[in-house]
Design a protein around this motif. Structure first.
Motif, PDB file in Angstrom:
ATOM      1  N   LEU A 363       0.897  -1.080   0.149  1.00  0.00           N
ATOM      2  CA  LEU A 363      -0.103   0.074   0.066  1.00  0.00           C
ATOM      3  C   LEU A 363       0.862   1.314   0.089  1.00  0.00           C
ATOM      4  CD1 LEU A 363      -2.633  -1.067   2.592  1.00  0.00           C
ATOM      5  CD2 LEU A 363      -3.137  -0.681   0.203  1.00  0.00           C
ATOM      6  N   SER A 364       1.773   1.323   0.842  1.00  0.00           N
ATOM      7  CA  SER A 364       2.956   2.408   0.916  1.00  0.00           C
ATOM      8  C   SER A 364       3.577   2.666  -0.601  1.00  0.00           C
ATOM      9  CB  SER A 364       3.923   2.122   1.773  1.00  0.00           C
ATOM     10  OG  SER A 364       5.060   2.940   1.836  1.00  0.00           O
ATOM     11  N   ALA A 365       3.919   1.587  -1.033  1.00  0.00           N
ATOM     12  CA  ALA A 365       4.682   1.518  -2.472  1.00  0.00           C
ATOM     13  C   ALA A 365       3.475   2.000  -3.463  1.00  0.00           C
ATOM     14  CB  ALA A 365       5.215   0.382  -2.907  1.00  0.00           C
ATOM     15  N   GLU A 366       2.398   1.618  -3.536  1.00  0.00           N
ATOM     16  CA  GLU A 366       1.115   1.903  -4.309  1.00  0.00           C
ATOM     17  C   GLU A 366       0.845   3.542  -4.507  1.00  0.00           C
ATOM     18  OE1 GLU A 366      -2.015  -0.870  -3.465  1.00  0.00           O
ATOM     19  OE2 GLU A 366      -0.832  -2.600  -4.217  1.00  0.00           O
ATOM     20  N   ARG A 367       0.894   3.994  -3.177  1.00  0.00           N
ATOM     21  CA  ARG A 367       0.465   5.311  -2.994  1.00  0.00           C
ATOM     22  C   ARG A 367       1.381   6.418  -2.874  1.00  0.00           C
ATOM     23  NH1 ARG A 367      -5.062   4.271  -1.092  1.00  0.00           N
ATOM     24  NH2 ARG A 367      -5.408   2.175  -2.235  1.00  0.00           N
ATOM     25  N   GLY A 368       2.602   5.852  -2.721  1.00  0.00           N
ATOM     26  CA  GLY A 368       3.791   6.902  -2.719  1.00  0.00           C
ATOM     27  C   GLY A 368       3.734   7.323  -1.116  1.00  0.00           C
ATOM     28  N   ILE A 369       3.393   6.830  -0.268  1.00  0.00           N
ATOM     29  CA  ILE A 369       3.244   7.398   1.298  1.00  0.00           C
ATOM     30  C   ILE A 369       4.149   6.435   2.160  1.00  0.00           C
ATOM     31  CG2 ILE A 369       1.770   7.588   3.168  1.00  0.00           C
ATOM     32  CD1 ILE A 369       1.429   9.780   0.961  1.00  0.00           C
ATOM     33  N   ARG A 370       5.043   6.924   2.743  1.00  0.00           N
ATOM     34  CA  ARG A 370       5.891   6.080   3.505  1.00  0.00           C
ATOM     35  C   ARG A 370       5.218   5.798   4.838  1.00  0.00           C
ATOM     36  NH1 ARG A 370      11.151   9.149   5.018  1.00  0.00           N
ATOM     37  NH2 ARG A 370       9.774  11.066   5.234  1.00  0.00           N
ATOM     38  N   VAL A 371       5.097   4.329   5.569  1.00  0.00           N
ATOM     39  CA  VAL A 371       4.823   3.848   6.370  1.00  0.00           C
ATOM     40  C   VAL A 371       5.778   3.247   7.437  1.00  0.00           C
ATOM     41  CG1 VAL A 371       3.032   2.414   7.776  1.00  0.00           C
ATOM     42  CG2 VAL A 371       2.619   3.433   5.267  1.00  0.00           C
ATOM     43  N   ALA A 372       5.968   3.877   8.741  1.00  0.00           N
ATOM     44  CA  ALA A 372       6.648   3.252   9.740  1.00  0.00           C
ATOM     45  C   ALA A 372       6.098   2.353  10.653  1.00  0.00           C
ATOM     46  CB  ALA A 372       7.346   4.363  10.422  1.00  0.00           C
ATOM     47  N   ASN A 373       6.488   1.258  10.945  1.00  0.00           N
ATOM     48  CA  ASN A 373       5.796   0.260  11.572  1.00  0.00           C
ATOM     49  C   ASN A 373       6.428   0.196  13.128  1.00  0.00           C
ATOM     50  OD1 ASN A 373       3.433  -0.833  10.148  1.00  0.00           O
ATOM     51  ND2 ASN A 373       5.270  -0.977   8.743  1.00  0.00           N
ATOM     52  N   VAL A 374       5.874   0.333  14.077  1.00  0.00           N
ATOM     53  CA  VAL A 374       6.233   0.088  15.482  1.00  0.00           C
ATOM     54  C   VAL A 374       4.871  -0.218  16.328  1.00  0.00           C
ATOM     55  CG1 VAL A 374       6.137   2.821  16.027  1.00  0.00           C
ATOM     56  CG2 VAL A 374       7.137   1.323  17.396  1.00  0.00           C
ATOM     57  N   PHE A 375       5.140  -1.266  17.060  1.00  0.00           N
ATOM     58  CA  PHE A 375       3.896  -1.991  17.663  1.00  0.00           C
ATOM     59  C   PHE A 375       4.292  -2.966  18.580  1.00  0.00           C
ATOM     60  CE2 PHE A 375       4.984  -4.109  13.543  1.00  0.00           C
ATOM     61  CZ  PHE A 375       4.909  -5.418  13.844  1.00  0.00           C
ATOM     62  N   HIS A 376       2.978  -3.361  19.286  1.00  0.00           N
ATOM     63  CA  HIS A 376       2.823  -4.545  20.149  1.00  0.00           C
ATOM     64  C   HIS A 376       2.782  -5.731  19.504  1.00  0.00           C
ATOM     65  CE1 HIS A 376       2.423  -1.162  22.679  1.00  0.00           C
ATOM     66  NE2 HIS A 376       1.209  -0.782  22.603  1.00  0.00           N
ATOM     67  N   ALA A 377       3.702  -6.576  19.195  1.00  0.00           N
ATOM     68  CA  ALA A 377       3.810  -7.711  18.217  1.00  0.00           C
ATOM     69  C   ALA A 377       3.155  -8.897  19.156  1.00  0.00           C
ATOM     70  CB  ALA A 377       5.238  -8.136  17.733  1.00  0.00           C
ATOM     71  N   LEU A 387       3.191   8.557   7.042  1.00  0.00           N
ATOM     72  CA  LEU A 387       4.067   9.646   6.906  1.00  0.00           C
ATOM     73  C   LEU A 387       3.671  10.658   5.615  1.00  0.00           C
ATOM     74  CD1 LEU A 387       7.396   8.380   7.751  1.00  0.00           C
ATOM     75  CD2 LEU A 387       5.603   8.970   9.423  1.00  0.00           C
ATOM     76  N   PHE A 388       3.486  12.029   5.779  1.00  0.00           N
ATOM     77  CA  PHE A 388       3.205  12.680   4.653  1.00  0.00           C
ATOM     78  C   PHE A 388       3.625  14.018   5.005  1.00  0.00           C
ATOM     79  CE2 PHE A 388      -0.250  12.966   7.676  1.00  0.00           C
ATOM     80  CZ  PHE A 388      -0.790  14.131   7.279  1.00  0.00           C
ATOM     81  N   ASP A 389       3.284  15.011   3.933  1.00  0.00           N
ATOM     82  CA  ASP A 389       3.504  16.245   3.819  1.00  0.00           C
ATOM     83  C   ASP A 389       2.377  17.191   3.489  1.00  0.00           C
ATOM     84  OD1 ASP A 389       4.518  18.904   3.898  1.00  0.00           O
ATOM     85  OD2 ASP A 389       6.522  18.544   2.736  1.00  0.00           O
ATOM     86  N   ALA A 390       1.555  17.735   4.486  1.00  0.00           N
ATOM     87  CA  ALA A 390       0.580  18.335   4.178  1.00  0.00           C
ATOM     88  C   ALA A 390       0.654  19.576   3.178  1.00  0.00           C
ATOM     89  CB  ALA A 390      -0.072  18.856   5.430  1.00  0.00           C
ATOM     90  N   ALA A 391       1.909  20.049   3.117  1.00  0.00           N
ATOM     91  CA  ALA A 391       2.167  21.157   2.331  1.00  0.00           C
ATOM     92  C   ALA A 391       2.338  20.490   0.604  1.00  0.00           C
ATOM     93  CB  ALA A 391       3.456  21.914   2.694  1.00  0.00           C
ATOM     94  N   VAL A 392       2.560  19.457   0.413  1.00  0.00           N
ATOM     95  CA  VAL A 392       2.303  18.926  -1.085  1.00  0.00           C
ATOM     96  C   VAL A 392       0.866  18.445  -1.391  1.00  0.00           C
ATOM     97  CG1 VAL A 392       3.075  16.989  -2.543  1.00  0.00           C
ATOM     98  CG2 VAL A 392       4.680  17.790  -0.557  1.00  0.00           C
ATOM     99  N   ASP A 393       0.561  18.965  -2.445  1.00  0.00           N
ATOM    100  CA  ASP A 393      -0.922  18.540  -3.035  1.00  0.00           C
ATOM    101  C   ASP A 393      -1.384  17.218  -3.028  1.00  0.00           C
ATOM    102  OD1 ASP A 393      -1.688  21.316  -2.849  1.00  0.00           O
ATOM    103  OD2 ASP A 393      -1.278  21.303  -5.133  1.00  0.00           O
ATOM    104  N   GLY A 394      -2.265  16.817  -2.444  1.00  0.00           N
ATOM    105  CA  GLY A 394      -2.753  15.354  -2.790  1.00  0.00           C
ATOM    106  C   GLY A 394      -2.189  14.240  -1.451  1.00  0.00           C
TER     107      GLY A 394
END
Length: 490
Positions: A363-377, A387-394
């Motif tokens: 999903l990250s690769a398809e949408r061009g949006i990075r995802v960092a995973n940290v969790f209770h495994a 992760l995203f930049d609200a200043a970038v359109d879309g």
């Protein structure tokens, strides 16, 4: 002067008379301090803020709101991540952070009694001299308050073995949405009758406001052992997690971080995790020393069997704290590598970890949006950081799409849209993905029983409030529950 303005002035005067002028905030700039909780995507400036000093003042504030037909929202330290404490623009924000007295520590009863503004970690510090501690430990435990923990049924790294807040709260005094003070539960292990305490914990301020909480204390363990295992991939780390649990070992905690989360933590706190790791596991065992030693050797072997290329064993408390420092700083740390991010919270069966994490990567690769995973495994409670930049359109829209797709993924694998952050404002729209209309209506029956006027934290948890007269999504015609004589629409 408008009627609305006159009503607000009258309510302001009533609150100042009830709890003191210095405990009521009406200045616009000061009110903006409280415009959001830890989820900054949603911001609403409240009409008024009240800062009660005790339960009696809290009840007085609620009664004044009821008399003025004004909604109210409870807020503790404001560290929540679902918008649960988002204010109402025309309402009163009731902040309990000044109610921070530890009323009693009773080791012989394995209990402590605290006010809602007491910080989570402060309970452990008060109990530790007696050999006890408070087990629930959200990552924000140095700043989050017990009242907010109760409202959200907060979890934490050690909930795998010790459970969530609900497993450690045995009694509360609360102010009902009518302004009455009542007690649920008590000091005994199990109060008779319906489990109203269980319904209240995790109700996100929709059923009332906790003003005193009796918590269960846990004996400090004889031994604690912690290791950090580095793997080339999250698949391997996930397989190691499943192998540990399948072997009958229940660690106090099993936490996972992927490459992106590790990079952020390194940049923020220099935790020194192994270079080149695609994932790290932090595994902590506690309990009687012989049991811990035997199980610890087993965990080390299972990590190696699942291709851990480096295993570090904490030699002392300082090294153990360094292992945890990287994990507990991860949410804030991603701010160093991304101007904006969404903290997501979903649950899956831990055996689905490899498949779900791979799909998140896709999903990250398809949408061009990075995802960092940290969790209770250990219990499959994911915390993907989108992760995203609200200043970038879309980018904001694509980040929200990825965030929603991750929740869909959790539900499709038999999981849930939230594990510990709550529904609040952020996830209300996702509730129908898990529950039918009848399910949601049944939940609303309970809410209406506590709050028929719909004044307590309105607009949270449920996507289309009905039955209690909240306007959004009001069903046309007679509701089936009304027709059956089970409920009344107010």
């Amino acid at each position: 002067m408008s009627t609305a303005r006159t009503d607000l002035e009258a309510l302001t005067a009533a609150l100042r008379a009830a709890i003191g002028a210095d405990r009521v905030i009406s200045d616009r700039q000061q009110l903006r301090t409280y415009e959001c909780d830890g989820l900054a995507q949603y911001k609403v400036v409240p009409a008024l803020v009240a800062l009660p000093a005790d339960a009696a003042q809290c009840a007085s504030v609620v009664r004044a709101c009821v008399a003025a037909d004004t909604p109210f929202v409870a807020r503790g330290s404001g560290t929540g991540l679902s918008g649960g404490a988002l204010p109402h623009a025309d309402g009163v924000l009731i902040v309990t952070s000044q109610m921070r007295e530890i009323l009693e520590v009773a080791p012989s009863d394995e209990r402590a009694v605290v006010q809602p503004g007491v910080i989570n970690l402060a309970v452990t510090r008060a109990a530790a001299p007696y050999g006890w501690y408070y087990a629930p430990d959200p990552s924000s435990q140095q700043i989050c308050s017990i009242g907010g923990n109760v409202a959200e049924n907060s979890g934490g790294a050690h909930c795998l073995k010790y459970g969530f807040t609900t497993n450690h709260v045995i009694g509360v005094e609360l102010v009902t949405p009518d302004g009455d003070r009542v007690h649920l539960g008590g000091r005994a292990p199990d109060a008779p009758g319906y489990d109203l305490l269980g319904a209240f914990v995790g109700s996100e301020g929709t059923l009332g406001i906790a003003t005193e909480v009796t918590v269960r204390l846990t004996r400090l363990p004889e031994s604690v052992r912690t290791l950090l295992a580095a793997f080339e991939s999250t698949d391997q780390a996930g397989a190691a997690t499943s192998a540990i649990i399948a072997a009958g070992v229940v660690p106090a905690a099993v936490e996972m971080m992927d490459t992106l989360a590790i990079s952020a933590a390194e940049e923020a706190v220099h935790c020194g995790y192994p270079a080149g790791a695609g994932a790290v596991l932090i595994v902590e065992l506690d309990g009687p020393e012989p049991e811990v030693e035997a199980q610890f050797d087993q965990v080390v072997r299972l990590c190696r069997d699942n291709r851990a290329f480096e295993i570090r064993i904490a030699a002392d408390d300082a090294e153990r704290a360094l292992f945890w420092k990287g994990r507990k700083s991860a949410f804030a740390a991603v701010g160093r590598i991304s101007p904006d991010y969404i903290v997501q919270d979903g649950v899956i069966p831990r055996t689905a970890l490899p498949a779900v994490l791979r799909r998140i990567g896709e999903l990250s690769a398809e949408r061009g949006i990075r995802v960092a995973n940290v969790f209770h495994a250990g219990d499959g409670n994911l915390h993907p950081l989108v992760l995203f930049d609200a200043a970038v359109d879309g980018q904001t829209e694509r980040a929200e799409e990825v965030s929603g797709a991750i929740l869909d993924l959790c539900v499709s694998h038999g999981g849930s849209i939230t594990g510990e952050h709550g529904v609040g404002m952020d996830k209300a729209k996702y509730m129908p993905r898990m529950f039918t209309d009848d399910d949601l209506d049944t939940m609303q029956l309970l809410r209406c029983a506590f709050d028929p006027a719909g004044l307590a934290n309105p607009g949270k948890v449920f996507p289309t409030p009905r039955l209690c007269g909240e306007i959004p999504g009001r069903r046309k015609g007679v509701h089936p529950a009304q027709e059956a004589g089970l409920a009344e629409a107010f």
